[in-house]
Design a protein around this motif. Structure first.
Motif, PDB file in Angstrom:
ATOM      1  N   LEU A  80     -60.969  31.798 -11.029  1.00  0.00           N
ATOM      2  CA  LEU A  80     -60.579  32.229  -9.672  1.00  0.00           C
ATOM      3  C   LEU A  80     -59.152  31.770  -9.361  1.00  0.00           C
ATOM      4  O   LEU A  80     -58.350  32.522  -8.789  1.00  0.00           O
ATOM      5  N   LEU A  81     -58.837  30.554  -9.793  1.00  0.00           N
ATOM      6  CA  LEU A  81     -57.483  30.029  -9.551  1.00  0.00           C
ATOM      7  C   LEU A  81     -56.427  30.849 -10.300  1.00  0.00           C
ATOM      8  O   LEU A  81     -55.360  31.136  -9.761  1.00  0.00           O
ATOM      9  N   VAL A  82     -56.762  31.214 -11.531  1.00  0.00           N
ATOM     10  CA  VAL A  82     -55.821  32.045 -12.310  1.00  0.00           C
ATOM     11  C   VAL A  82     -55.584  33.373 -11.591  1.00  0.00           C
ATOM     12  O   VAL A  82     -54.454  33.863 -11.495  1.00  0.00           O
ATOM     13  N   LEU A  83     -56.666  33.924 -11.048  1.00  0.00           N
ATOM     14  CA  LEU A  83     -56.568  35.177 -10.280  1.00  0.00           C
ATOM     15  C   LEU A  83     -55.646  34.992  -9.070  1.00  0.00           C
ATOM     16  O   LEU A  83     -54.754  35.805  -8.803  1.00  0.00           O
ATOM     17  N   SER A 108     -46.244  26.610   6.758  1.00  0.00           N
ATOM     18  CA  SER A 108     -46.231  27.557   5.654  1.00  0.00           C
ATOM     19  C   SER A 108     -45.612  26.930   4.408  1.00  0.00           C
ATOM     20  O   SER A 108     -44.809  26.012   4.486  1.00  0.00           O
ATOM     21  N   ARG A 109     -46.027  27.450   3.264  1.00  0.00           N
ATOM     22  CA  ARG A 109     -45.487  26.960   2.001  1.00  0.00           C
ATOM     23  C   ARG A 109     -44.833  28.111   1.270  1.00  0.00           C
ATOM     24  O   ARG A 109     -45.205  29.271   1.470  1.00  0.00           O
ATOM     25  N   THR A 110     -43.904  27.775   0.409  1.00  0.00           N
ATOM     26  CA  THR A 110     -43.269  28.828  -0.374  1.00  0.00           C
ATOM     27  C   THR A 110     -44.219  29.236  -1.492  1.00  0.00           C
ATOM     28  O   THR A 110     -45.113  28.456  -1.868  1.00  0.00           O
ATOM     29  N   PRO A 111     -44.042  30.435  -2.059  1.00  0.00           N
ATOM     30  CA  PRO A 111     -44.907  30.829  -3.186  1.00  0.00           C
ATOM     31  C   PRO A 111     -44.814  29.835  -4.338  1.00  0.00           C
ATOM     32  O   PRO A 111     -45.809  29.578  -5.021  1.00  0.00           O
ATOM     33  N   GLY A 112     -43.634  29.265  -4.537  1.00  0.00           N
ATOM     34  CA  GLY A 112     -43.464  28.278  -5.600  1.00  0.00           C
ATOM     35  C   GLY A 112     -44.350  27.062  -5.372  1.00  0.00           C
ATOM     36  O   GLY A 112     -44.997  26.557  -6.309  1.00  0.00           O
ATOM     37  N   GLN A 113     -44.399  26.617  -4.111  1.00  0.00           N
ATOM     38  CA  GLN A 113     -45.255  25.460  -3.793  1.00  0.00           C
ATOM     39  C   GLN A 113     -46.727  25.808  -3.986  1.00  0.00           C
ATOM     40  O   GLN A 113     -47.518  24.981  -4.467  1.00  0.00           O
ATOM     41  N   VAL A 114     -47.100  27.036  -3.614  1.00  0.00           N
ATOM     42  CA  VAL A 114     -48.496  27.462  -3.776  1.00  0.00           C
ATOM     43  C   VAL A 114     -48.862  27.461  -5.257  1.00  0.00           C
ATOM     44  O   VAL A 114     -49.935  26.976  -5.650  1.00  0.00           O
ATOM     45  N   LEU A 116     -47.525  25.733  -7.650  1.00  0.00           N
ATOM     46  CA  LEU A 116     -47.568  24.349  -8.123  1.00  0.00           C
ATOM     47  C   LEU A 116     -48.911  23.701  -7.755  1.00  0.00           C
ATOM     48  O   LEU A 116     -49.556  23.036  -8.580  1.00  0.00           O
ATOM     49  N   GLU A 117     -49.305  23.941  -6.514  1.00  0.00           N
ATOM     50  CA  GLU A 117     -50.574  23.390  -6.025  1.00  0.00           C
ATOM     51  C   GLU A 117     -51.751  23.946  -6.838  1.00  0.00           C
ATOM     52  O   GLU A 117     -52.636  23.197  -7.268  1.00  0.00           O
ATOM     53  N   ASP A 118     -51.734  25.272  -7.072  1.00  0.00           N
ATOM     54  CA  ASP A 118     -52.818  25.901  -7.825  1.00  0.00           C
ATOM     55  C   ASP A 118     -52.845  25.400  -9.274  1.00  0.00           C
ATOM     56  O   ASP A 118     -53.912  25.286  -9.878  1.00  0.00           O
ATOM     57  N   THR A 119     -51.653  25.109  -9.815  1.00  0.00           N
ATOM     58  CA  THR A 119     -51.602  24.575 -11.184  1.00  0.00           C
ATOM     59  C   THR A 119     -52.299  23.214 -11.237  1.00  0.00           C
ATOM     60  O   THR A 119     -53.045  22.917 -12.187  1.00  0.00           O
ATOM     61  N   ALA A 120     -52.077  22.406 -10.218  1.00  0.00           N
ATOM     62  CA  ALA A 120     -52.732  21.094 -10.167  1.00  0.00           C
ATOM     63  C   ALA A 120     -54.250  21.259 -10.085  1.00  0.00           C
ATOM     64  O   ALA A 120     -55.008  20.553 -10.771  1.00  0.00           O
ATOM     65  N   PHE A 121     -54.703  22.235  -9.283  1.00  0.00           N
ATOM     66  CA  PHE A 121     -56.147  22.474  -9.178  1.00  0.00           C
ATOM     67  C   PHE A 121     -56.712  23.005 -10.493  1.00  0.00           C
ATOM     68  O   PHE A 121     -57.837  22.680 -10.886  1.00  0.00           O
TER      69      PHE A 121
END
Lengths: 292, 268
Positions: A80-83, A108-114, A116-121
């Motif tokens: 789901l995260l990859v999606l 709000s966060r930038t797409p880059g921050q999102v 990065l966050e998803d990569t950590a998850f």
């Protein structure tokens, strides 16, 4: 002890998904809008997707927290995260990002921050898959019951979310709150002195003219309140809105992400008396008697 | 970027000009006054009508010179389009326009779509949309002409006295470069506050310069050159060197206090 440590990534990721699912469940319209901003799915499809993802996130999160089929749940969560990351990257490449370029939104966060966050998850999901050994000891029927309950809650909660009187729990707008603590720094007047009726409006709402007509009656005069309306958007949207509705009060464009902290559904109205929120109304403006 | 020194006297003069221009003037009894507005762009069948003139008054928006049979009145009260007989539109030497009598019955209804007003008249599609955002070097007059709300925001703002006192006594020649978007809500709120503060300081050493950026400005040459990632961005320049910048509204306090702090701490 070692077993507990091994299950930490799964529990942490599960808590994140449960929290994210709950936040989406109490404001599904906002989640739908966020999905639409990616420009991949729009209209009824976006609504369906939102109402599908909410119970899915809650179910996966719960499974990870309680350790039921945790490795499978971690794998599905990772998928789901990859999606999500793919969708974010696509939207980013198309220039379809939330921000208007205005500074001002702290939420709000930038797409880059999102990403990065998803990569950590995603890393947590991998760790959960690798490390998790065993969860709670379950009898045969219990997991099915728990998952059914969570899935049912994931479907029922968004469906009835706006009927629940939880705005004061999930937004920053509460009776007693000081104006200085509200994200209304674009106000062209000092809201800490005097009496104001603040309207949070959707400038594209079909009933805007009726709402403005009522607010015009409340502005000044016997109510003693100054009406000021805020909407989340850009300056040029104000031009046509004001022409169409003819407000007798100040209309202020503000960053949407700021204002979103104050409501789940528009329109919303609140009274500020000497810098403090004294009353809040949903849906329709108050009567002159209520404001007085 | 061209520069513009903002001084109190000039600003007051500008303010009074626009106060006249944006308020409907008094009209003779029986006449309904309209005031010119430059807010709208008029397109007929997809082509911009540069000769079109727009006027705002109580009955709505009056369109002249857009190659239709008669002047057109866009009435927001019932979302209708009506004609006004040519002889009922009276123009005075100041450029203001009044209407006598009443307009015709509706000839059509208008729709609003994506911030635009769209209607059919004489089989042609007429579209009114807010003027496109300002781009490039601007003067305060141009900004106010584009967005009259800047003027009222400047007029009504009460700046931080301590910051204004500091700015009024500042001795070093400084350009305060304001990169903003005329479309940006944060800019509309905060740029006038800074303008009012600098005007109040009445310090000829402080020079305000305005550079308007388009929407989606990240690919814009000026934005790239200056490293602008959001608007408003305020860059302080002394002797052609940047001595500090403010990215967006200050996290707390006023814009003028933040600028004063930057000048106090960063100046050589």
């Amino acid at each position: 002890m070692v077993s507990l440590l091994r299950s930490l990534p799964a529990v942490a990721l599960g808590l994140v998904f449960v929290a994210a699912g709950l936040l989406k469940a109490v404001d599904p319209a906002e989640f739908t809008r966020q999905i639409e901003t990616y420009g991949i799915v729009t209209g009824p499809a976006a609504v369906w997707l939102a109402y599908l993802l909410i119970p899915l996130e809650l179910a996966l999160g719960t499974a990870l927290v309680v350790g039921y089929r945790a490795r499978l749940a971690a794998a599905l969560t990772g998928a789901l995260l990859v999606l999500f990351m793919g969708a974010t990257a696509y939207a980013w490449s198309q220039g379809k990002t939330e921000g208007c370029g205005c500074f001002g939104s702290i939420a709000s966060r930038t797409p880059g921050q999102v990403l990065l966050e998803d990569t950590a998850f995603l890393a947590l999901a991998f760790l959960a898959m690798l490390l998790h050994r065993q969860g709670l000891s379950w009898s045969r029927w219990r997991p099915a019951v728990v998952l059914c309950v969570v899935l049912a809650a994931g479907i029922a909660l968004p469906a009835g979310a706006y009927a629940l009187p939880i705005d004061s729990l999930v937004t920053d707008l509460k009776v007693g709150r000081q104006s200085a603590d509200l994200p209304l720094r674009e106000a062209p007047m000092d809201l800490s002195k005097g009496t104001f009726l603040v309207a949070l409006l959707d400038v594209n709402a079909a009933d805007s003219r009726e709402t403005v007509k009522r607010l015009n009656l409340l502005n000044g005069g016997q109510t003693g309140a100054t009406v000021v309306a805020f909407f989340g958007g850009e300056v040029d949207e104000k031009t046509i809105f004001c022409f169409n509705t003819n407000p007798s009060f100040e209309v202020v464009a503000a960053p949407r992400a700021d204002l979103k902290r104050l409501y789940r559904k528009l329109p919303k109205f609140f009274q500020l008396k000497e810098g403090r929120v004294s009353r809040i109304w949903d849906g329709v403006p108050p009567t002159p008697e209520e404001v007085s | 970027m061209k520069s513009m020194t903002v001084m109190a006297v000039a600003a007051l003069a500008i303010g009074s000009i626009f106060a006249v221009a944006t308020e409907a003037p008094a009209a003779a009894p029986g006449l309904v006054p309209f005031a010119p507005t430059s807010t709208y762009k008029v397109e007929v069948d997809g082509a911009e009508i540069r000769t079109a003139e727009t006027f705002l008054g109580d009955p709505g928006l009056l369109l002249l010179g857009c190659s239709l049979k008669f002047p057109v009145l866009v009435c927001p009260t019932d979302q209708t389009i009506r004609y006004i007989p040519q002889e009922n539109v009276i123009r005075d030497p100041q450029g203001n326009v009044s209407m006598k009598g009443t307009p015709t019955d509706p000839i059509s209804n208008y729709q609003t779509l994506g911030g635009q007003i769209i209607f059919q008249a004489e089989g042609r599609k007429v579209k009114l949309s807010p003027k496109p955002p300002l781009v490039g070097t601007q003067t305060l007059e141009k900004i106010i002409a584009h967005n009259p709300d800047y003027e009222s925001r400047i007029k009504n703002y009460a700046p931080d006295e301590a910051a204004v006192t500091f700015l009024s006594q500042y001795k070093q020649k400084t350009q305060i470069q304001i990169y903003f978007g005329s479309w940006c809500s944060v800019c509309e709120a905060w740029v006038p506050r800074l303008v009012k503060s600098v005007q109040s300081a009445k310090n000829p050493e402080l020079e305000l310069q305005f550079e308007a950026l388009p929407k989606n400005f990240l690919g814009d040459t000026t934005a790239k050159l200056k490293g602008i990632t959001g608007v408003p961005t305020i860059i302080l320049v002394q002797n052609e060197k940047e001595i500090g910048r403010l990215n967006g509204r200050p996290e707390e306090g006023t814009m003028e206090a933040a600028i004063a702090k930057l000048l106090r701490t960063n100046a050589p």
